[in-house]
Design a protein around this motif. Structure first.
Motif, PDB file in Angstrom:
ATOM      1  N   GLU A   1     -35.072  82.767 -24.313  1.00 36.34           N
ATOM      2  CA  GLU A   1     -35.289  81.505 -25.014  1.00 36.34           C
ATOM      3  C   GLU A   1     -33.937  80.474 -24.896  1.00 36.34           C
ATOM      4  O   GLU A   1     -33.919  79.900 -25.453  1.00 36.34           O
TER       5      GLU A   1
ATOM      6  N   GLN B   1     -38.512  81.818 -20.155  1.00 40.30           N
ATOM      7  CA  GLN B   1     -39.669  80.978 -20.400  1.00 40.30           C
ATOM      8  C   GLN B   1     -39.953  79.840 -19.044  1.00 40.30           C
ATOM      9  O   GLN B   1     -38.818  79.533 -18.367  1.00 40.30           O
TER      10      GLN B   1
ATOM     11  N   ILE C   1     -30.661  79.765 -17.576  1.00 40.51           N
ATOM     12  CA  ILE C   1     -31.713  80.184 -18.401  1.00 40.51           C
ATOM     13  C   ILE C   1     -32.048  81.702 -18.692  1.00 40.51           C
ATOM     14  O   ILE C   1     -31.931  82.260 -17.474  1.00 40.51           O
TER      15      ILE C   1
ATOM     16  N   ILE D   1     -38.598  72.531 -26.866  1.00 39.98           N
ATOM     17  CA  ILE D   1     -37.320  72.803 -26.492  1.00 39.98           C
ATOM     18  C   ILE D   1     -36.196  72.157 -27.573  1.00 39.98           C
ATOM     19  O   ILE D   1     -36.248  71.052 -27.715  1.00 39.98           O
TER      20      ILE D   1
ATOM     21  N   ALA E   1     -43.591  77.382 -22.522  1.00 36.22           N
ATOM     22  CA  ALA E   1     -42.879  76.735 -23.635  1.00 36.22           C
ATOM     23  C   ALA E   1     -43.592  75.768 -24.373  1.00 36.22           C
ATOM     24  O   ALA E   1     -44.406  74.855 -23.745  1.00 36.22           O
TER      25      ALA E   1
ATOM     26  N   TRP F   1     -40.074  66.491 -19.731  1.00 35.52           N
ATOM     27  CA  TRP F   1     -40.216  66.912 -21.083  1.00 35.52           C
ATOM     28  C   TRP F   1     -39.450  65.392 -21.454  1.00 35.52           C
ATOM     29  O   TRP F   1     -38.727  64.958 -21.029  1.00 35.52           O
TER      30      TRP F   1
ATOM     31  N   ILE G   1     -40.110  76.545 -18.103  1.00 36.25           N
ATOM     32  CA  ILE G   1     -40.087  74.901 -18.503  1.00 36.25           C
ATOM     33  C   ILE G   1     -39.988  74.037 -17.584  1.00 36.25           C
ATOM     34  O   ILE G   1     -39.627  72.968 -17.783  1.00 36.25           O
TER      35      ILE G   1
ATOM     36  N   GLY H   1     -29.509  75.088 -25.670  1.00 37.90           N
ATOM     37  CA  GLY H   1     -30.623  74.862 -26.501  1.00 37.90           C
ATOM     38  C   GLY H   1     -31.238  76.304 -26.588  1.00 37.90           C
ATOM     39  O   GLY H   1     -30.929  77.295 -26.121  1.00 37.90           O
ATOM     40  N   LYS H   2     -32.499  76.242 -27.444  1.00 36.47           N
ATOM     41  CA  LYS H   2     -33.466  77.155 -27.618  1.00 36.47           C
ATOM     42  C   LYS H   2     -34.762  76.876 -27.310  1.00 36.47           C
ATOM     43  O   LYS H   2     -35.400  75.760 -27.454  1.00 36.47           O
ATOM     44  N   ILE H   3     -35.742  77.682 -26.683  1.00 34.88           N
ATOM     45  CA  ILE H   3     -36.806  77.341 -26.159  1.00 34.88           C
ATOM     46  C   ILE H   3     -37.888  78.179 -27.306  1.00 34.88           C
ATOM     47  O   ILE H   3     -37.643  79.209 -27.314  1.00 34.88           O
TER      48      ILE H   3
END
Length: 110
Positions: free
Chosen positions: A59, A10, A56, A91, A88, A16, A12, A76-78
Protein backbone atom coordinates in the motif's frame (compact mmCIF):
# COMPACT_ATOMS: atom_id res chain seq x y z
CA UNK A 1 4.61 -23.90 12.93
CA UNK A 2 5.54 -21.20 10.43
CA UNK A 3 3.35 -18.45 9.10
CA UNK A 4 3.94 -16.90 5.73
CA UNK A 5 2.43 -13.57 4.76
CA UNK A 6 2.21 -12.79 1.10
CA UNK A 7 2.37 -9.14 0.13
CA UNK A 8 0.67 -7.83 -2.91
CA UNK A 9 1.07 -4.70 -4.93
CA UNK A 10 -1.98 -2.60 -5.53
CA UNK A 11 -2.85 -2.03 -9.17
CA UNK A 12 -2.93 1.74 -9.65
CA UNK A 13 -2.18 1.63 -13.38
CA UNK A 14 -4.26 4.27 -15.12
CA UNK A 15 -5.38 7.87 -14.70
CA UNK A 16 -5.91 9.55 -11.32
CA UNK A 17 -6.96 13.06 -10.30
CA UNK A 18 -7.28 15.19 -7.19
CA UNK A 19 -7.06 18.71 -5.83
CA UNK A 20 -4.19 20.19 -3.80
CA UNK A 21 -5.18 22.75 -1.14
CA UNK A 22 -8.69 22.97 -2.64
CA UNK A 23 -7.11 25.06 -5.42
CA UNK A 24 -4.90 23.14 -7.82
CA UNK A 25 -6.19 20.22 -9.85
CA UNK A 26 -3.61 17.48 -10.34
CA UNK A 27 -3.68 14.61 -12.82
CA UNK A 28 -1.43 11.58 -12.88
CA UNK A 29 -1.06 8.64 -15.21
CA UNK A 30 0.59 5.70 -13.42
CA UNK A 31 2.01 2.44 -14.73
CA UNK A 32 3.01 -0.36 -12.37
CA UNK A 33 5.46 -3.11 -13.35
CA UNK A 34 6.26 -5.26 -10.32
CA UNK A 35 7.51 -2.77 -7.71
CA UNK A 36 8.47 -0.15 -10.32
CA UNK A 37 6.17 2.86 -10.66
CA UNK A 38 6.43 5.06 -13.76
CA UNK A 39 4.17 7.63 -15.33
CA UNK A 40 3.48 11.31 -15.75
CA UNK A 41 1.87 14.28 -14.05
CA UNK A 42 0.07 17.00 -16.00
CA UNK A 43 1.53 20.49 -15.74
CA UNK A 44 -0.83 23.49 -15.51
CA UNK A 45 -0.18 24.15 -19.22
CA UNK A 46 -1.36 20.61 -20.08
CA UNK A 47 2.06 19.18 -20.91
CA UNK A 48 3.31 15.98 -19.27
CA UNK A 49 5.95 15.96 -16.54
CA UNK A 50 7.58 12.52 -16.01
CA UNK A 51 7.69 11.00 -12.56
CA UNK A 52 11.00 9.45 -11.52
CA UNK A 53 12.35 7.13 -8.83
CA UNK A 54 8.91 5.50 -8.56
CA UNK A 55 8.50 2.58 -6.17
CA UNK A 56 5.41 0.72 -4.99
CA UNK A 57 5.30 -1.91 -2.24
CA UNK A 58 1.93 -3.10 -1.04
CA UNK A 59 0.00 0.00 0.00
CA UNK A 60 3.06 2.30 0.05
CA UNK A 61 4.34 4.29 -2.89
CA UNK A 62 6.87 7.00 -3.57
CA UNK A 63 8.11 8.98 -6.54
CA UNK A 64 9.71 12.30 -7.47
CA UNK A 65 8.53 15.05 -9.80
CA UNK A 66 10.15 18.29 -10.88
CA UNK A 67 8.30 21.41 -9.72
CA UNK A 68 9.82 24.70 -10.90
CA UNK A 69 13.31 23.19 -11.11
CA UNK A 70 13.13 21.39 -7.74
CA UNK A 71 12.86 17.62 -7.35
CA UNK A 72 9.97 17.01 -4.95
CA UNK A 73 9.72 13.64 -3.19
CA UNK A 74 6.11 12.45 -2.92
CA UNK A 75 5.06 9.57 -0.70
CA UNK A 76 1.68 7.97 -0.37
CA UNK A 77 -0.69 5.28 0.83
CA UNK A 78 -3.11 3.34 -1.31
CA UNK A 79 -6.56 2.49 0.02
CA UNK A 80 -7.89 -0.74 -1.42
CA UNK A 81 -11.41 -1.55 -2.43
CA UNK A 82 -12.96 -3.62 0.39
CA UNK A 83 -14.36 -6.20 -2.04
CA UNK A 84 -11.17 -6.57 -4.13
CA UNK A 85 -7.96 -5.88 -2.20
CA UNK A 86 -5.93 -5.71 -5.44
CA UNK A 87 -8.02 -2.81 -6.77
CA UNK A 88 -7.13 0.64 -5.46
CA UNK A 89 -9.94 3.00 -4.45
CA UNK A 90 -7.99 6.15 -3.48
CA UNK A 91 -4.39 7.27 -3.07
CA UNK A 92 -3.39 9.73 -0.36
CA UNK A 93 -0.19 11.61 -1.25
CA UNK A 94 2.13 13.71 0.93
CA UNK A 95 5.00 16.08 0.19
CA UNK A 96 6.77 19.08 1.71
CA UNK A 97 7.49 22.30 -0.15
CA UNK A 98 9.00 25.48 1.29
CA UNK A 99 8.72 23.99 4.80
CA UNK A 100 5.00 23.26 4.43
CA UNK A 101 3.52 19.77 4.55
CA UNK A 102 0.92 19.13 1.87
CA UNK A 103 -1.46 16.18 1.53
CA UNK A 104 -4.12 15.40 -1.05
CA UNK A 105 -6.24 12.48 -2.22
CA UNK A 106 -6.41 11.05 -5.72
CA UNK A 107 -9.36 9.15 -7.19
CA UNK A 108 -9.33 7.04 -10.34
CA UNK A 109 -10.60 8.71 -13.52
CA UNK A 110 -13.39 6.61 -14.96
Amino acid sequence: MAFVTFGYTQDITGNWKGTVNDQFEVNYTFKVEGEKLTGTSKRPDGSDRPISNGLIKGEDLSFSIDIMGNSIQIKGKIKANDADKTKAETIELFFAINGNDVSYVLSPVK
